[in-house]
Design a protein around this motif. Sequence first.
Motif, PDB file in Angstrom:
ATOM      1  N   LYS A 215      25.654  18.226  -1.125  1.00 17.33           N
ATOM      2  CA  LYS A 215      24.679  18.478   0.154  1.00 17.33           C
ATOM      3  C   LYS A 215      24.087  19.898   0.380  1.00 17.33           C
ATOM      4  O   LYS A 215      23.313  20.171   0.656  1.00 17.33           O
ATOM      5  CB  LYS A 215      25.149  17.584   1.274  1.00 17.33           C
ATOM      6  CG  LYS A 215      25.308  16.193   1.216  1.00 17.33           C
ATOM      7  CD  LYS A 215      24.249  15.358   0.885  1.00 17.33           C
ATOM      8  CE  LYS A 215      24.252  14.002   1.077  1.00 17.33           C
ATOM      9  NZ  LYS A 215      25.520  13.281   0.207  1.00 17.33           N
ATOM     10  N   GLN A 347      16.520  23.924   7.075  1.00 21.99           N
ATOM     11  CA  GLN A 347      15.746  22.792   6.644  1.00 21.99           C
ATOM     12  C   GLN A 347      16.915  21.882   5.702  1.00 21.99           C
ATOM     13  O   GLN A 347      16.857  20.855   6.077  1.00 21.99           O
ATOM     14  CB  GLN A 347      14.808  22.865   5.370  1.00 21.99           C
ATOM     15  CG  GLN A 347      13.950  21.710   4.755  1.00 21.99           C
ATOM     16  CD  GLN A 347      13.337  21.088   5.963  1.00 21.99           C
ATOM     17  OE1 GLN A 347      12.745  21.568   7.025  1.00 21.99           O
ATOM     18  NE2 GLN A 347      13.447  19.765   5.902  1.00 21.99           N
ATOM     19  N   ASN A 348      17.955  22.709   5.155  1.00 16.91           N
ATOM     20  CA  ASN A 348      18.952  21.988   4.494  1.00 16.91           C
ATOM     21  C   ASN A 348      20.003  21.372   5.314  1.00 16.91           C
ATOM     22  O   ASN A 348      20.309  20.112   5.460  1.00 16.91           O
ATOM     23  CB  ASN A 348      19.608  22.855   3.517  1.00 16.91           C
ATOM     24  CG  ASN A 348      20.789  22.274   2.966  1.00 16.91           C
ATOM     25  OD1 ASN A 348      21.824  22.766   2.627  1.00 16.91           O
ATOM     26  ND2 ASN A 348      20.687  21.200   2.238  1.00 16.91           N
ATOM     27  N   ASN A 351      18.430  17.999   6.828  1.00 16.49           N
ATOM     28  CA  ASN A 351      18.454  17.065   5.864  1.00 16.49           C
ATOM     29  C   ASN A 351      19.872  16.602   5.730  1.00 16.49           C
ATOM     30  O   ASN A 351      20.194  15.107   5.734  1.00 16.49           O
ATOM     31  CB  ASN A 351      18.018  17.408   4.369  1.00 16.49           C
ATOM     32  CG  ASN A 351      16.577  18.007   4.216  1.00 16.49           C
ATOM     33  OD1 ASN A 351      15.954  17.379   5.084  1.00 16.49           O
ATOM     34  ND2 ASN A 351      16.281  18.753   3.315  1.00 16.49           N
ATOM     35  N   GLU A 366      14.225  18.592  14.299  1.00 15.46           N
ATOM     36  CA  GLU A 366      13.080  19.311  13.612  1.00 15.46           C
ATOM     37  C   GLU A 366      11.828  20.314  14.527  1.00 15.46           C
ATOM     38  O   GLU A 366      11.598  21.079  14.304  1.00 15.46           O
ATOM     39  CB  GLU A 366      12.404  18.556  12.565  1.00 15.46           C
ATOM     40  CG  GLU A 366      11.335  19.093  11.725  1.00 15.46           C
ATOM     41  CD  GLU A 366      10.617  18.155  10.960  1.00 15.46           C
ATOM     42  OE1 GLU A 366      10.044  18.589   9.781  1.00 15.46           O
ATOM     43  OE2 GLU A 366      10.693  16.641  10.944  1.00 15.46           O
TER      44      GLU A 366
END
Length: 456
Positions: A215, A347-348, A351, A366
Amino acid sequence: MNRLLIALCVVALVMAGKKNKGGKKNKPTKEFGPGAPEGSTLYNVQMFFKNYLLSSNGLGFAFIVDTGIDVAKDDFCSIKGNQGAQEEDSMILGATCKAEMVSLYKKEEQCGAVWCDAVSATKLNGSEWFKFIVEAPNTDVIFKWFEDNHLDNIFSYICRCGSPLMNSLADVCMPSIDEAQVWDMLGAVEMSGESLGLGADVELKDWILDIIQDKIEWGNVKQFVDQLVSNLCMKNADDRSPEGSQCYQYFYNSIKTGYTWWKQNAPGSYKLTVSRPAPGMIFPKECSSFNFTKIADMEAAEMTSYANNMLCNKKCEGAYKKTLMGCCSSNMVLDDLMIGSIKAMAQNAKNIYMGMQTEEYPEQMENSVLGLIRDMYSILKDPKCDAGEARYGLVGCNDVTEDMDIGDEEKPDKKSKGKGKGKGKGKGKGGKGKGKGGKKGGKKDKKGKKEKKEKT
């Protein structure tokens, strides 16, 4: 026999009396415990170290901590051993990662020795370090102790080995981390995924390894560390002192200043031990007073607007330039690779978080956290100030020249009277430009001052 015991007791009393002349009482031994005021945040940290890391008298680590350090030392220091020791498997790193660290150790910089060196230093002096922290009366003492004894040593290693070590970790160690035997111990822990909200069929060990190996986008982390090391280890061109300094020292001083602001404004239970600001860090009250309770309740847009208004306050321009907006800060703000990697890591993280949650937290994350990162970067790069308000020209350390005025723009009359140049502040009028334009402007500004002086 009884007479002999009585005689020994009398001798002992006489000797004690000689050591305690004048009838003075012997001073009781100071009990080991926190030096900060009870109820402060530092006191709570000190209590944690005292209760969980150190022995009851503070003269060594607690048994379980000391045992863990011994195990880690034996495992890591085989990297620096003979060929037979280097070929042994590593319980903590795994075979593949250990081979990579051995290879790194055999190179000129010997960067693979970091694990052994760190744990050996902890074994030798670690309990003394933590004892000092526990008994410190305030954070200023801790900052000074760390700066005098550890800061340069740590960054000497980071500047030399930070990037190659991160490359090895990202490219070799993280993909093979499941080889380490230590994961078998975690697999034996009786903790189901269901108890962590992950589902009844999820094993804790597999869940953690999945995040680490599949991930996390380690390429972004590697690029971030590489750029960060480059920026921190650059020469601070704003520092015109004979001995000079590097940017990590600039940021360390900025952190100390920010911490002082927090201490002066911390709400309620977060109140820390109050102390005097560091020399050279005196600010107008309105520039160092923050309502953290109010800030914590702000939405991202409100927080951005609040920060922008603080930066644009003309009275705060000189203070913020010196502490927050010097050439070292400009390096990072203007570093597109570093900023890009920060955005990609955020952003990772979002996610990964989305894959763990089923509620509406990811969307909220976000809109707030990621949006705040983007907006704060935009403000640092170009604060939206009106005419007559503060102005900040971003000039990286490689673009600062000796003829640039790096003093306080708010006091040009004092600068022209031969009092010399200040350290680490704004860039004069010329500094408001960028790149070559900024350099030329700086020369013109100095020349203009010189001509004015000759006329008078």
